[in-house]
Write a protein that holds these residues in place. Structure first.
Motif, PDB file in Angstrom:
ATOM      1  N   THR A  25       0.923  -1.206  -0.005  1.00 52.40           N
ATOM      2  CA  THR A  25      -0.120  -0.006   0.039  1.00 52.40           C
ATOM      3  C   THR A  25       1.108   1.455   0.121  1.00 52.40           C
ATOM      4  O   THR A  25       2.213   1.087   0.247  1.00 52.40           O
ATOM      5  N   ASN A  26       0.262   2.548  -0.202  1.00 54.42           N
ATOM      6  CA  ASN A  26       1.053   3.776  -0.130  1.00 54.42           C
ATOM      7  C   ASN A  26       2.432   3.785  -0.869  1.00 54.42           C
ATOM      8  O   ASN A  26       3.255   4.103  -0.238  1.00 54.42           O
ATOM      9  N   GLY A  27       2.522   3.175  -1.951  1.00 57.15           N
ATOM     10  CA  GLY A  27       3.944   3.343  -2.598  1.00 57.15           C
ATOM     11  C   GLY A  27       4.815   2.166  -2.294  1.00 57.15           C
ATOM     12  O   GLY A  27       6.007   2.282  -2.704  1.00 57.15           O
ATOM     13  N   GLU A  28       4.369   1.334  -1.467  1.00 55.29           N
ATOM     14  CA  GLU A  28       5.346   0.196  -0.984  1.00 55.29           C
ATOM     15  C   GLU A  28       5.840  -0.787  -2.266  1.00 55.29           C
ATOM     16  O   GLU A  28       4.948  -0.871  -3.150  1.00 55.29           O
ATOM     17  N   VAL A  29       6.707  -1.524  -2.145  1.00 56.32           N
ATOM     18  CA  VAL A  29       7.188  -2.425  -3.258  1.00 56.32           C
ATOM     19  C   VAL A  29       6.907  -4.062  -2.543  1.00 56.32           C
ATOM     20  O   VAL A  29       7.102  -4.023  -1.191  1.00 56.32           O
ATOM     21  N   ILE A  30       6.739  -5.070  -3.078  1.00 59.55           N
ATOM     22  CA  ILE A  30       6.671  -6.084  -2.462  1.00 59.55           C
ATOM     23  C   ILE A  30       7.958  -7.202  -2.934  1.00 59.55           C
ATOM     24  O   ILE A  30       8.442  -6.878  -4.058  1.00 59.55           O
ATOM     25  N   ILE A  31       8.392  -7.545  -1.950  1.00 54.46           N
ATOM     26  CA  ILE A  31       9.635  -8.210  -1.999  1.00 54.46           C
ATOM     27  C   ILE A  31       9.756  -9.622  -1.868  1.00 54.46           C
ATOM     28  O   ILE A  31       8.964 -10.173  -0.731  1.00 54.46           O
ATOM     29  N   ARG A  32      10.470 -10.294  -2.654  1.00 51.63           N
ATOM     30  CA  ARG A  32      10.456 -12.174  -2.279  1.00 51.63           C
ATOM     31  C   ARG A  32      11.705 -12.130  -1.840  1.00 51.63           C
ATOM     32  O   ARG A  32      12.720 -11.930  -2.127  1.00 51.63           O
ATOM     33  N   ALA A  33      11.564 -12.727  -0.540  1.00 50.84           N
ATOM     34  CA  ALA A  33      12.855 -12.795   0.125  1.00 50.84           C
ATOM     35  C   ALA A  33      13.814 -13.964  -0.443  1.00 50.84           C
ATOM     36  O   ALA A  33      13.155 -15.044  -0.890  1.00 50.84           O
ATOM     37  N   LEU A  34      15.095 -13.771  -0.393  1.00 46.57           N
ATOM     38  CA  LEU A  34      15.855 -14.757  -0.872  1.00 46.57           C
ATOM     39  C   LEU A  34      16.765 -15.467   0.205  1.00 46.57           C
ATOM     40  O   LEU A  34      16.631 -16.625   0.481  1.00 46.57           O
ATOM     41  N   GLU A  35      17.058 -14.576   1.117  1.00 47.98           N
ATOM     42  CA  GLU A  35      18.079 -15.058   2.200  1.00 47.98           C
ATOM     43  C   GLU A  35      17.763 -14.239   3.455  1.00 47.98           C
ATOM     44  O   GLU A  35      17.529 -12.898   3.516  1.00 47.98           O
ATOM     45  N   VAL A  36      18.002 -14.593   4.611  1.00 48.58           N
ATOM     46  CA  VAL A  36      18.010 -13.778   5.823  1.00 48.58           C
ATOM     47  C   VAL A  36      19.192 -14.337   6.956  1.00 48.58           C
ATOM     48  O   VAL A  36      19.558 -15.455   7.108  1.00 48.58           O
TER      49      VAL A  36
END
Ligand code: BGC
Length: 354
Positions: A25-36
């Motif tokens: 929402t509000n200009g956010e992007v969605i991110i697919r996690a690779l590693e943590v």
């Protein structure tokens, strides 16, 4: 989708839970996690010693060392970009430093931290983020980019040291790093990259992975088993700066004694609580005052330190290929994340693959 969570302030283990895929929402992007990445802070949270769930939630999704792929466009971020998110978010009071984007210097203490304090973290398949908290990383750094968050902490420390030492004419030649864990190693690499003779002191005997890696960068390993801290100046000469990365309650005080005239010590480690020391404070007082010494603490990092870190990753990779990659000693799939949070003897940096 899956997420790795804990019930904060209760001893672990972590649990894998199903959560809803977030909608930007509000200009956010969605991110697919690779590693943590996993660090000492995560282990403290799992042990119930630290961490707060978001308001209204009884669980906290862990993870603050992130690496992911943007799956939508946002300001200065394009779908397909590889990104690392910063950790802190501003305090509700909008203090002077949070307003300037220097959330690492928040004045109220009411900042929130992803995966640590009041906000869910990145140990999940997807997350959304305001692009102003994202740092783009070139794809050729894919195999080492998970080290960017801990490196940002080091970039801040080194920047602070040089800013503070503008108090005098100062040409540092020799540095001592206390500790050879991830922060100690990264500090060593950064100091070597800027051309300072660096000695790294730690408990383990010589010949282990960490001292082999730091010697590749031209640093020297000093093991406490054969060189007591107090002997170091007689071996290496005047020490201009010290970065402490051990979390020992006593070492920072001992280090004041070995630091050279006009020198500076940065503390980054957090000592376990309740340690009581018997020390001669008059001696410490004398050393600090009569030799213009300075001791300061440093935590977290802001976006500019992540950006410097990206350039540093590249430089370290070019100068000493493999040292960063070899710091990652274990990669564990998200389904077995509890194993990642249990520290093995030979672990340096453990990474969870999502
Ligand atoms: C993180 C910092 C954070 C600190 C205290 C560290 O492990 O790298 O970003 O500010 O913990 O919560």
């Amino acid at each position: 989708m899956k997420a790795v969570a804990v019930y904060p302030r209760k001893q672990g283990p972590v649990h894998l839970r199903e959560v809803k895929k977030p909608i930007p929402t509000n200009g956010e992007v969605i991110i697919r996690a690779l590693e943590v990445g996993v660090c000492g802070t995560d282990r403290e949270i799992v042990n119930g010693l630290y961490g707060d769930a978001p308001y209204g939630s009884d669980f906290l999704i862990l993870g603050h060392e992130s690496l992911g792929i943007a799956e939508s466009d946002g300001v200065d971020v394009k779908k397909g970009d590889m990104v690392v998110a910063t950790v802190r978010r501003p305090c509700p009071e909008h203090c002077l430093n949070c307003t300037r984007g220097e959330i690492d210097m928040c004045l109220t203490g009411n900042y929130r931290e992803k995966g640590i304090k009041g906000l869910h973290g990145f140990m999940t398949e997807y997350y959304t983020e305001d692009p102003k908290y994202l740092v783009r990383v070139p794809h050729d750094l894919r195999h080492v980019a998970i080290l960017l968050e801990p490196l940002s902490v080091v970039e801040k420390v080194i920047e602070q040291i040089f800013k503070i030492q503008k108090r005098l004419a100062w040409e540092p030649r020799t540095a001592l790093v206390l500790g050879a864990g991830p922060i100690g190693l990264l500090s060593t690499f950064v100091l070597r990259d800027i051309g300072i003779a660096t000695y790294t002191f730690a408990r383990s005997p010589s010949g282990r992975l960490n001292d082999r890696l730091l010697e590749e960068s031209g640093a020297h390993y000093l093991s406490a088993t054969d060189t007591p801290l107090s002997y170091i100046p007689s071996k290496v000469g005047q020490i201009d700066l010290i970065v402490e990365a051990t979390g020992s309650a006593s070492l920072p005080f001992e280090a004041i004694g070995v630091l050279g005239i006009n020198g500076i010590i940065a503390l980054t480690g957090i000592a376990g609580q309740g340690r009581i020391l018997e020390i001669d404070t008059s001696c410490i007082n004398l050393k600090i005052v009569l030799e213009n010494k300075l001791v300061f603490g440093s935590v977290n990092a802001n976006k500019s330190h992540f950006e410097t870190g990206v350039r540093r990753l590249k430089s370290i990779e070019e100068r000493w290929p493999g040292v960063l990659r070899n710091m990652i000693t274990r990669r564990v799939p998200i389904q077995r994340s509890q194993e990642a949070l249990e520290k093995g003897d030979s672990d340096m940096k453990v990474v969870i693959e999502v």
